[in-house]
Design a protein around this motif. Structure first.
Motif, short mmCIF file in Angstrom:
data_model
loop_
_atom_site.label_atom_id
_atom_site.label_comp_id
_atom_site.label_asym_id
_atom_site.label_seq_id
_atom_site.Cartn_x
_atom_site.Cartn_y
_atom_site.Cartn_z
N GLU A 36 -53.36 54.02 95.76
CA GLU A 36 -54.04 54.27 94.73
C GLU A 36 -52.92 53.99 93.44
N GLN A 37 -51.79 54.45 93.57
CA GLN A 37 -50.92 53.83 92.63
C GLN A 37 -50.53 52.37 92.28
N ASP A 38 -50.39 51.86 93.60
CA ASP A 38 -50.13 50.30 93.72
C ASP A 38 -51.34 49.59 93.11
N GLU A 39 -52.48 49.92 93.24
CA GLU A 39 -53.71 49.17 92.79
C GLU A 39 -53.64 49.40 91.16
N ARG A 40 -53.17 50.69 90.68
CA ARG A 40 -53.24 50.74 89.36
C ARG A 40 -52.17 49.82 88.65
N ASP A 41 -51.08 49.90 89.50
CA ASP A 41 -49.94 48.93 89.00
C ASP A 41 -49.96 47.49 89.09
N GLY A 42 -51.05 47.05 89.77
CA GLY A 42 -51.30 45.45 89.84
C GLY A 42 -51.52 44.92 91.20
N GLY A 43 -51.55 45.94 92.36
CA GLY A 43 -51.72 45.40 93.54
C GLY A 43 -50.45 45.43 94.46
N ASP A 44 -50.77 45.07 95.82
CA ASP A 44 -49.78 45.18 96.87
C ASP A 44 -48.48 44.45 96.66
N ASP A 45 -48.66 43.18 95.95
CA ASP A 45 -47.43 42.23 95.72
C ASP A 45 -46.57 42.87 94.75
N GLU A 46 -46.97 44.00 93.91
CA GLU A 46 -45.95 44.51 93.04
C GLU A 46 -45.48 45.93 93.74
N ALA A 47 -45.96 46.27 94.78
CA ALA A 47 -45.50 47.57 95.34
C ALA A 47 -43.92 47.52 95.58
#
Length: 336
Positions: A296-307
């Motif tokens: 959920e945090q990854d989605e808020r931060d812009g998606g898997d590419d930014e994780a």
């Protein structure tokens, strides 16, 4: 020391207590206005040695301590349902601290070429004790301030029986085998280095070390991402052969946790323990609660590419108390 031993023991005891014992336990209870059976129960829970009714082994400080304990019971700080557990915790904690400090004093006396018992140790204690006592008070108050700050950040925790926390175990890989190849001093230094570095990382990420169990550290932190960052850092260090930090594995679970007397309990703690046992050396396993929170945090931060991390589904874990515990292996993206 021969016949002088009892006299030296009394002198040292009087120094540490602040006065020469002059009372029996019966007299202490009477002066404090506390029933003798309650006083004996409290002393047993604190881990103090047994004394007969006619043993002159107590001082005025014992009267004041017993009176204060009774007052804490009366105002509800020591409620009956938790009194025994809290007092036992105090007793165990201070007993371990006192044993360690006494060993340090004896070691220092021996290093200085003086006797490890007797007048030399008494003189050293007289010089060191006030400093140690003042420092202990300072450390206690600093921890009180820190605990109060964390507690008041979320007013709901003031009355809540449970908290939402990430729970992590970090376990040394191959501890038994390695410990056999080290002498006592080397083993202590090795374990101390592991505990010191892990504790520093936990504190730097806003977490709290709950306890250390030889080859294992248990810590909690409100933010699951912070727990993952700590776990990935220690496993990375453990994989570096040039780093003296030991090889480790870790397991993290996120969910409802019961806090009690500085310890944590509940299924979330049990899940973290099972994940750690199932983790391969150098790896970090997390449960569904951590995976969900970080996704959920990854989605808020812009998606898997930014994780900053990657997940890979692991086999469900069969463990007592769990029906196929879900698990994911987490890795730092920079490690790919």
């Amino acid at each position: 020391m021969g016949e002088a031993a009892p006299e030296v023991s009394r002198t040292l005891g009087a120094l540490l207590l602040g006065e020469v014992p002059s009372l029996t336990r019966v007299e202490v209870a009477e002066r404090a206005g506390v029933p003798l059976d309650l006083a004996v129960t409290l002393w047993h829970q604190l881990g103090f040695p047994h004394r007969a009714d006619d043993d002159v082994a107590f001082a005025e400080s014992d009267v004041e301590a017993l009176r204060l304990s009774a007052e804490l019971v009366q105002i509800g700080i020591l409620p009956p349902e938790s009194q025994a557990a809290l007092v036992r915790t105090w007793g165990r904690s201070f007993a371990r601290l006192a044993e360690w400090q006494t060993t340090l004093l004896a070691g220092r006396a021996a290093a200085d070429g003086g006797p490890t018992t007797g007048a030399g140790l008494t003189e050293l204690a007289n010089d060191v004790l006030p400093r140690v006592e003042a420092l202990q008070s300072y450390v206690w108050r600093r921890h009180l301030a820190s605990a109060a700050e964390h507690l008041l950040e979320d007013a709901s925790t003031l009355t809540a029986a449970e908290s939402q926390l990430a729970v992590c175990f970090v376990d040394i890989v191959g501890y038994t085998t390695r410990s056999r190849s080290l002498d006592g001093a080397e083993l202590v230094q090795w374990v101390d280095g592991f505990e010191h570095d892990t504790t520093a990382l936990v504190v730097d990420h806003g977490g709290q070390v709950i306890k250390t169990i030889g080859d294992e550290v248990l810590f909690t932190v409100a933010d699951p991402a912070a727990a993952v960052e700590v776990a990935l850092e220690v496993t990375s260090r453990g994989a570096d052969e040039a780093d003296p930090f030991p090889a480790v594995r870790a397991g993290i679970a996120h969910g409802s946790v019961v806090r009690r007397l500085g310890d944590v309990f509940g299924s979330t703690v049990n899940a973290a323990s099972r994940l750690t046992s199932a983790a391969r050396p150098g790896s970090v396993l997390v449960d569904a609660g951590v995976h969900r929170a970080l996704s959920e945090q990854d989605e808020r931060d812009g998606g898997d590419d930014e994780a900053p991390w990657r997940f890979r589904r692991a086999r469900r874990i069969s463990a007592k108390g769990f029906d196929h515990l879900e698990a994911w292996r987490v890795r730092s993206r920079s490690a790919d």
